[in-house]
Design an enzyme around this catalytic site. Structure first.
Site, PDB file in Angstrom:
ATOM      1  N   CYS A  14       0.818  -1.216   0.000  1.00 12.60           N
ATOM      2  CA  CYS A  14       0.000   0.000   0.000  1.00 12.60           C
ATOM      3  C   CYS A  14       0.853   1.267   0.000  1.00 12.60           C
ATOM      4  O   CYS A  14       0.440   2.300  -0.541  1.00 12.60           O
ATOM      5  CB  CYS A  14      -0.958   0.001   1.188  1.00 12.60           C
ATOM      6  SG  CYS A  14      -0.148  -0.222   2.778  1.00 12.60           S
ATOM      7  N   HIS A 119      -1.772   0.582   6.821  1.00 11.80           N
ATOM      8  CA  HIS A 119      -2.332   0.890   5.506  1.00 11.80           C
ATOM      9  C   HIS A 119      -2.152   2.379   5.194  1.00 11.80           C
ATOM     10  O   HIS A 119      -2.454   3.245   6.014  1.00 11.80           O
ATOM     11  CB  HIS A 119      -3.821   0.540   5.446  1.00 11.80           C
ATOM     12  CG  HIS A 119      -4.434   0.811   4.088  1.00 11.80           C
ATOM     13  ND1 HIS A 119      -4.036   0.143   2.958  1.00 11.80           N
ATOM     14  CD2 HIS A 119      -5.396   1.686   3.693  1.00 11.80           C
ATOM     15  CE1 HIS A 119      -4.727   0.584   1.922  1.00 11.80           C
ATOM     16  NE2 HIS A 119      -5.548   1.532   2.344  1.00 11.80           N
ATOM     17  N   ASN A 134      -7.576   5.701  -2.630  1.00 15.39           N
ATOM     18  CA  ASN A 134      -7.280   4.525  -1.812  1.00 15.39           C
ATOM     19  C   ASN A 134      -7.129   3.289  -2.703  1.00 15.39           C
ATOM     20  O   ASN A 134      -8.002   2.985  -3.514  1.00 15.39           O
ATOM     21  CB  ASN A 134      -8.412   4.314  -0.799  1.00 15.39           C
ATOM     22  CG  ASN A 134      -8.035   3.335   0.293  1.00 15.39           C
ATOM     23  OD1 ASN A 134      -7.201   2.455   0.110  1.00 15.39           O
ATOM     24  ND2 ASN A 134      -8.673   3.486   1.450  1.00 15.39           N
TER      25      ASN A 134
END
Length: 352
Positions: A14, A119, A134
Protein backbone atom coordinates in the site's frame (compact mmCIF):
# COMPACT_ATOMS: atom_id res chain seq x y z
CA UNK A 1 -12.00 9.21 -14.61
CA UNK A 2 -10.02 7.03 -17.01
CA UNK A 3 -7.22 9.59 -17.15
CA UNK A 4 -6.66 9.33 -13.38
CA UNK A 5 -3.84 6.96 -12.43
CA UNK A 6 -5.10 4.54 -9.77
CA UNK A 7 -2.96 1.64 -8.60
CA UNK A 8 -5.05 -1.05 -6.89
CA UNK A 9 -3.97 -3.04 -3.87
CA UNK A 10 -1.49 -5.84 -4.47
CA UNK A 11 -0.28 -7.77 -1.45
CA UNK A 12 0.76 -5.34 1.30
CA UNK A 13 2.36 -2.81 -1.04
CA UNK A 14 0.00 0.00 0.00
CA UNK A 15 2.93 2.39 0.58
CA UNK A 16 4.03 1.93 -3.03
CA UNK A 17 0.43 2.39 -4.27
CA UNK A 18 0.04 5.47 -2.07
CA UNK A 19 3.15 7.14 -3.53
CA UNK A 20 2.37 6.28 -7.14
CA UNK A 21 -1.25 7.42 -6.83
CA UNK A 22 -0.03 10.66 -5.29
CA UNK A 23 2.50 11.30 -8.08
CA UNK A 24 0.13 9.89 -10.75
CA UNK A 25 2.49 7.39 -12.29
CA UNK A 26 4.64 4.29 -11.71
CA UNK A 27 7.42 6.19 -9.98
CA UNK A 28 8.32 3.66 -7.28
CA UNK A 29 8.69 -0.11 -7.20
CA UNK A 30 9.13 -2.42 -4.19
CA UNK A 31 12.84 -2.73 -5.03
CA UNK A 32 13.40 1.03 -4.88
CA UNK A 33 11.48 1.39 -1.62
CA UNK A 34 13.38 -1.56 -0.14
CA UNK A 35 16.62 0.18 -1.04
CA UNK A 36 15.51 3.30 0.84
CA UNK A 37 14.51 1.12 3.82
CA UNK A 38 17.89 -0.61 3.91
CA UNK A 39 19.62 2.77 3.77
CA UNK A 40 17.59 3.98 6.76
CA UNK A 41 18.36 0.77 8.64
CA UNK A 42 22.08 1.29 8.04
CA UNK A 43 21.92 4.89 9.26
CA UNK A 44 20.18 3.74 12.44
CA UNK A 45 22.77 1.01 12.97
CA UNK A 46 25.60 3.49 12.65
CA UNK A 47 24.00 5.78 15.24
CA UNK A 48 23.59 2.85 17.63
CA UNK A 49 27.21 1.82 17.07
CA UNK A 50 28.35 5.21 18.33
CA UNK A 51 27.49 4.01 21.82
CA UNK A 52 29.76 1.00 21.42
CA UNK A 53 29.37 -2.14 19.34
CA UNK A 54 29.70 -4.22 22.50
CA UNK A 55 26.87 -2.46 24.34
CA UNK A 56 23.68 -4.28 25.22
CA UNK A 57 21.56 -1.78 23.27
CA UNK A 58 23.56 -2.33 20.12
CA UNK A 59 23.31 -6.15 20.37
CA UNK A 60 19.57 -5.87 20.98
CA UNK A 61 19.20 -3.56 17.97
CA UNK A 62 20.96 -6.04 15.68
CA UNK A 63 18.63 -8.86 16.79
CA UNK A 64 15.47 -6.88 16.08
CA UNK A 65 13.78 -6.89 12.66
CA UNK A 66 13.82 -3.77 10.54
CA UNK A 67 11.44 -1.07 11.62
CA UNK A 68 11.30 0.40 8.11
CA UNK A 69 10.03 -2.61 6.15
CA UNK A 70 8.95 -6.22 6.47
CA UNK A 71 8.56 -9.26 4.26
CA UNK A 72 4.89 -8.48 3.52
CA UNK A 73 5.81 -5.25 1.70
CA UNK A 74 5.00 -2.74 4.44
CA UNK A 75 7.13 0.43 4.54
CA UNK A 76 7.39 2.99 7.34
CA UNK A 77 6.57 6.71 7.25
CA UNK A 78 10.35 7.35 7.18
CA UNK A 79 10.61 5.43 3.89
CA UNK A 80 7.69 7.38 2.38
CA UNK A 81 9.06 10.68 3.59
CA UNK A 82 12.54 9.95 2.15
CA UNK A 83 11.01 8.82 -1.14
CA UNK A 84 9.13 12.13 -1.47
CA UNK A 85 12.25 14.17 -0.72
CA UNK A 86 13.57 13.14 -4.11
CA UNK A 87 10.74 15.24 -5.60
CA UNK A 88 11.19 18.13 -3.19
CA UNK A 89 8.04 17.18 -1.23
CA UNK A 90 7.65 17.33 2.54
CA UNK A 91 5.16 15.73 4.94
CA UNK A 92 3.56 17.71 7.79
CA UNK A 93 1.34 16.03 10.37
CA UNK A 94 -2.16 17.42 9.81
CA UNK A 95 -3.32 16.12 13.19
CA UNK A 96 -0.67 18.04 15.12
CA UNK A 97 -1.76 20.95 17.34
CA UNK A 98 0.84 23.19 15.65
CA UNK A 99 -0.70 22.73 12.23
CA UNK A 100 -4.26 22.96 13.55
CA UNK A 101 -3.44 26.37 15.07
CA UNK A 102 -2.66 27.66 11.58
CA UNK A 103 -6.36 27.18 10.76
CA UNK A 104 -5.62 26.29 7.15
CA UNK A 105 -8.71 25.21 5.24
CA UNK A 106 -8.06 21.68 3.87
CA UNK A 107 -9.58 22.75 0.55
CA UNK A 108 -6.60 25.06 0.03
CA UNK A 109 -4.12 22.16 0.22
CA UNK A 110 -3.20 19.92 -2.74
CA UNK A 111 -2.92 16.45 -1.24
CA UNK A 112 -2.93 14.32 1.90
CA UNK A 113 -1.43 10.97 2.85
CA UNK A 114 -3.43 8.97 5.38
CA UNK A 115 -2.26 6.05 7.52
CA UNK A 116 -4.04 3.67 9.88
CA UNK A 117 -2.01 0.84 11.38
CA UNK A 118 -0.19 -0.51 8.30
CA UNK A 119 -2.33 0.89 5.51
CA UNK A 120 -1.45 4.00 3.48
CA UNK A 121 -3.56 5.86 0.93
CA UNK A 122 -3.65 9.23 -0.86
CA UNK A 123 -6.31 11.94 -1.10
CA UNK A 124 -5.40 14.37 -3.88
CA UNK A 125 -6.81 17.34 -5.74
CA UNK A 126 -6.79 16.91 -9.52
CA UNK A 127 -7.86 19.93 -11.49
CA UNK A 128 -10.53 21.53 -9.33
CA UNK A 129 -11.87 18.38 -7.68
CA UNK A 130 -10.79 16.11 -4.84
CA UNK A 131 -10.40 12.33 -5.16
CA UNK A 132 -9.89 9.52 -2.70
CA UNK A 133 -7.21 7.33 -4.37
CA UNK A 134 -7.28 4.53 -1.81
CA UNK A 135 -5.77 1.39 -3.40
CA UNK A 136 -8.40 -0.74 -1.65
CA UNK A 137 -11.12 0.85 -3.81
CA UNK A 138 -12.03 -0.40 -7.28
CA UNK A 139 -11.48 3.12 -8.65
CA UNK A 140 -11.02 6.80 -7.69
CA UNK A 141 -13.75 8.18 -5.43
CA UNK A 142 -14.91 11.74 -6.04
CA UNK A 143 -15.03 13.90 -2.89
CA UNK A 144 -16.91 17.20 -2.98
CA UNK A 145 -15.33 20.34 -1.55
CA UNK A 146 -17.99 20.55 1.17
CA UNK A 147 -17.42 16.92 2.16
CA UNK A 148 -13.60 17.05 2.26
CA UNK A 149 -13.28 18.54 5.79
CA UNK A 150 -15.90 16.10 7.11
CA UNK A 151 -14.11 13.18 5.43
CA UNK A 152 -10.78 14.09 7.05
CA UNK A 153 -12.44 14.62 10.44
CA UNK A 154 -14.04 11.18 10.16
CA UNK A 155 -10.64 9.61 9.43
CA UNK A 156 -9.20 11.30 12.50
CA UNK A 157 -11.98 9.90 14.66
CA UNK A 158 -11.26 6.42 13.28
CA UNK A 159 -7.63 6.74 14.41
CA UNK A 160 -5.94 7.70 11.15
CA UNK A 161 -2.79 9.78 11.04
CA UNK A 162 -3.07 12.40 8.28
CA UNK A 163 -0.09 14.11 6.63
CA UNK A 164 -0.25 17.20 4.45
CA UNK A 165 1.99 16.97 1.37
CA UNK A 166 3.81 20.27 0.91
CA UNK A 167 5.60 21.22 -2.31
CA UNK A 168 4.96 21.16 -6.03
CA UNK A 169 3.72 17.85 -7.33
CA UNK A 170 4.94 16.75 -10.78
CA UNK A 171 2.68 17.58 -13.72
CA UNK A 172 0.26 14.89 -14.80
CA UNK A 173 -2.29 14.40 -17.56
CA UNK A 174 -5.25 14.02 -15.18
CA UNK A 175 -4.54 17.35 -13.47
CA UNK A 176 -4.29 19.17 -16.81
CA UNK A 177 -7.47 17.61 -18.16
CA UNK A 178 -9.53 18.22 -15.03
CA UNK A 179 -8.49 21.87 -15.00
CA UNK A 180 -10.73 22.27 -18.06
CA UNK A 181 -13.66 19.97 -17.19
CA UNK A 182 -15.46 18.71 -14.13
CA UNK A 183 -16.44 15.08 -13.73
CA UNK A 184 -19.52 13.55 -12.17
CA UNK A 185 -19.66 10.17 -10.49
CA UNK A 186 -22.97 8.27 -10.63
CA UNK A 187 -21.80 5.22 -8.66
CA UNK A 188 -19.35 5.17 -5.79
CA UNK A 189 -16.50 2.64 -6.18
CA UNK A 190 -16.66 -0.38 -3.89
CA UNK A 191 -13.95 -1.90 -1.77
CA UNK A 192 -12.02 -4.57 -3.65
CA UNK A 193 -12.86 -7.19 -1.02
CA UNK A 194 -16.53 -6.27 -1.19
CA UNK A 195 -16.54 -6.59 -4.98
CA UNK A 196 -14.74 -9.94 -4.85
CA UNK A 197 -17.21 -11.23 -2.24
CA UNK A 198 -20.12 -10.09 -4.42
CA UNK A 199 -18.64 -11.80 -7.50
CA UNK A 200 -18.06 -14.98 -5.49
CA UNK A 201 -21.64 -14.93 -4.23
CA UNK A 202 -22.92 -14.49 -7.78
CA UNK A 203 -20.81 -17.44 -8.93
CA UNK A 204 -22.17 -19.60 -6.09
CA UNK A 205 -25.76 -18.64 -6.92
CA UNK A 206 -25.13 -19.39 -10.61
CA UNK A 207 -23.65 -22.80 -9.74
CA UNK A 208 -26.62 -23.64 -7.50
CA UNK A 209 -29.04 -22.63 -10.24
CA UNK A 210 -27.21 -24.78 -12.80
CA UNK A 211 -27.37 -27.76 -10.44
CA UNK A 212 -31.13 -27.34 -10.02
CA UNK A 213 -31.65 -27.04 -13.77
CA UNK A 214 -29.53 -30.13 -14.43
CA UNK A 215 -31.42 -32.11 -11.79
CA UNK A 216 -34.78 -31.14 -13.26
CA UNK A 217 -33.66 -31.93 -16.82
CA UNK A 218 -33.18 -35.65 -16.37
CA UNK A 219 -31.56 -36.85 -13.23
CA UNK A 220 -34.87 -37.10 -11.41
CA UNK A 221 -33.45 -35.28 -8.42
CA UNK A 222 -35.95 -32.65 -7.39
CA UNK A 223 -35.65 -30.62 -4.22
CA UNK A 224 -38.22 -30.73 -1.45
CA UNK A 225 -39.96 -27.55 -2.57
CA UNK A 226 -40.44 -28.97 -6.05
CA UNK A 227 -41.82 -32.23 -4.61
CA UNK A 228 -44.27 -30.32 -2.41
CA UNK A 229 -45.44 -28.36 -5.45
CA UNK A 230 -45.97 -31.53 -7.50
CA UNK A 231 -47.96 -33.16 -4.66
CA UNK A 232 -50.13 -30.07 -4.27
CA UNK A 233 -50.88 -30.01 -8.01
CA UNK A 234 -51.77 -33.72 -8.02
CA UNK A 235 -54.16 -33.31 -5.07
CA UNK A 236 -55.73 -30.31 -6.75
CA UNK A 237 -56.31 -32.28 -9.96
CA UNK A 238 -57.87 -35.17 -7.99
CA UNK A 239 -60.25 -32.82 -6.21
CA UNK A 240 -61.27 -31.21 -9.49
CA UNK A 241 -61.87 -34.65 -11.08
CA UNK A 242 -64.03 -35.77 -8.13
CA UNK A 243 -66.04 -32.58 -8.29
CA UNK A 244 -66.58 -33.06 -12.03
CA UNK A 245 -67.72 -36.68 -11.52
CA UNK A 246 -70.13 -35.68 -8.79
CA UNK A 247 -71.55 -32.92 -10.98
CA UNK A 248 -71.99 -35.34 -13.90
CA UNK A 249 -73.74 -37.84 -11.64
CA UNK A 250 -76.17 -35.23 -10.34
CA UNK A 251 -76.97 -34.05 -13.88
CA UNK A 252 -77.50 -37.62 -15.11
CA UNK A 253 -79.85 -38.48 -12.25
CA UNK A 254 -81.74 -35.24 -12.84
CA UNK A 255 -82.11 -36.03 -16.56
CA UNK A 256 -83.26 -39.55 -15.69
CA UNK A 257 -85.89 -38.27 -13.30
CA UNK A 258 -87.09 -35.68 -15.80
CA UNK A 259 -87.31 -38.26 -18.58
CA UNK A 260 -89.11 -40.81 -16.43
CA UNK A 261 -91.71 -38.31 -15.35
CA UNK A 262 -93.08 -38.19 -18.91
CA UNK A 263 -94.64 -41.67 -18.42
CA UNK A 264 -93.74 -42.47 -22.06
CA UNK A 265 -91.60 -45.60 -21.62
CA UNK A 266 -93.26 -48.96 -22.42
CA UNK A 267 -90.61 -50.97 -20.59
CA UNK A 268 -90.92 -49.20 -17.23
CA UNK A 269 -94.15 -49.01 -15.18
CA UNK A 270 -95.82 -45.60 -15.25
CA UNK A 271 -96.44 -43.51 -12.15
CA UNK A 272 -98.57 -40.51 -11.63
CA UNK A 273 -97.14 -37.04 -11.11
CA UNK A 274 -94.03 -35.34 -12.38
CA UNK A 275 -91.72 -36.20 -9.43
CA UNK A 276 -90.45 -39.67 -8.56
CA UNK A 277 -89.76 -40.76 -5.03
CA UNK A 278 -86.57 -42.61 -4.20
CA UNK A 279 -88.58 -45.84 -3.81
CA UNK A 280 -90.12 -45.45 -7.26
CA UNK A 281 -86.74 -44.70 -8.80
CA UNK A 282 -85.30 -47.81 -7.11
CA UNK A 283 -88.05 -50.03 -8.48
CA UNK A 284 -87.57 -48.66 -11.99
CA UNK A 285 -83.83 -49.23 -11.87
CA UNK A 286 -84.33 -52.80 -10.64
CA UNK A 287 -86.75 -53.49 -13.47
CA UNK A 288 -84.29 -52.00 -15.95
CA UNK A 289 -81.37 -54.03 -14.59
CA UNK A 290 -83.38 -57.31 -14.69
CA UNK A 291 -84.31 -56.64 -18.31
CA UNK A 292 -80.65 -55.88 -19.21
CA UNK A 293 -79.46 -59.13 -17.59
CA UNK A 294 -82.09 -61.18 -19.39
CA UNK A 295 -81.03 -59.69 -22.72
CA UNK A 296 -77.32 -60.34 -22.06
CA UNK A 297 -77.72 -63.88 -20.60
CA UNK A 298 -76.84 -66.90 -22.86
CA UNK A 299 -79.78 -68.88 -24.38
CA UNK A 300 -81.35 -71.19 -21.87
CA UNK A 301 -79.99 -69.33 -18.90
CA UNK A 302 -81.96 -66.62 -17.10
CA UNK A 303 -80.99 -64.45 -14.25
CA UNK A 304 -82.76 -64.93 -11.00
CA UNK A 305 -85.48 -62.25 -10.71
CA UNK A 306 -84.20 -61.19 -7.31
CA UNK A 307 -80.51 -61.10 -8.31
CA UNK A 308 -78.93 -57.66 -8.13
CA UNK A 309 -76.43 -56.37 -10.71
CA UNK A 310 -72.76 -56.33 -9.70
CA UNK A 311 -70.52 -53.31 -9.73
CA UNK A 312 -67.15 -53.05 -11.44
CA UNK A 313 -65.48 -54.12 -8.22
CA UNK A 314 -67.64 -57.21 -7.86
CA UNK A 315 -69.82 -55.91 -5.01
CA UNK A 316 -73.61 -56.47 -5.31
CA UNK A 317 -75.72 -53.51 -6.50
CA UNK A 318 -77.92 -51.47 -4.20
CA UNK A 319 -80.72 -48.91 -4.19
CA UNK A 320 -80.20 -45.11 -4.11
CA UNK A 321 -80.09 -44.85 -0.33
CA UNK A 322 -78.86 -48.39 0.18
CA UNK A 323 -75.85 -50.49 0.71
CA UNK A 324 -73.10 -50.09 -1.89
CA UNK A 325 -73.17 -49.02 -5.51
CA UNK A 326 -70.17 -47.25 -6.94
CA UNK A 327 -70.57 -43.74 -8.27
CA UNK A 328 -69.31 -44.90 -11.66
CA UNK A 329 -72.04 -47.62 -11.93
CA UNK A 330 -74.71 -45.20 -10.76
CA UNK A 331 -73.59 -42.68 -13.36
CA UNK A 332 -73.58 -45.28 -16.14
CA UNK A 333 -76.98 -46.66 -15.15
CA UNK A 334 -78.57 -43.24 -14.80
CA UNK A 335 -77.26 -42.06 -18.18
CA UNK A 336 -78.47 -45.27 -19.86
CA UNK A 337 -81.92 -44.90 -18.31
CA UNK A 338 -82.07 -41.32 -19.49
CA UNK A 339 -81.17 -42.29 -23.04
CA UNK A 340 -83.72 -45.16 -23.06
CA UNK A 341 -86.42 -42.82 -21.84
CA UNK A 342 -85.61 -40.24 -24.51
CA UNK A 343 -85.67 -42.93 -27.24
CA UNK A 344 -89.07 -44.18 -26.00
CA UNK A 345 -90.44 -40.65 -26.06
CA UNK A 346 -89.25 -40.15 -29.62
CA UNK A 347 -90.83 -43.44 -30.70
CA UNK A 348 -94.15 -42.50 -29.07
CA UNK A 349 -94.17 -39.08 -30.68
CA UNK A 350 -93.32 -40.63 -34.06
CA UNK A 351 -96.30 -43.02 -33.83
CA UNK A 352 -98.62 -40.21 -32.94
Amino acid sequence: MESIFHEKQEGSLCAQHCLNNLLQGEYFSPVELSSIAHQLDEEERMRMAEGGVTSEDYRTFLQQPSGNMDDSGFFSIQVISNALKVWGLELILFNSPEYQRLRIDPINERSFICNYKEHWFTVRKLGKQWFNLNSLLTGPELISDTYLALFLAQLQQEGYSIFVVKGDLPDCEADQLLQMIRVQQMHRPKLIGEELAQLKEQRVQKTDLERVLEANDGSGMVDEDEEDLQRALALSRQEIDMEDEEADLRRAIQLSMQGSSRNASQDIPQTSGTHLTSEELRKRREAYFEKQQQQQAPPGQLSHPCERPTTSSGAPGSDLAGDAMSEEDMLRAAVTMSLETVRSDLKTEGKQ
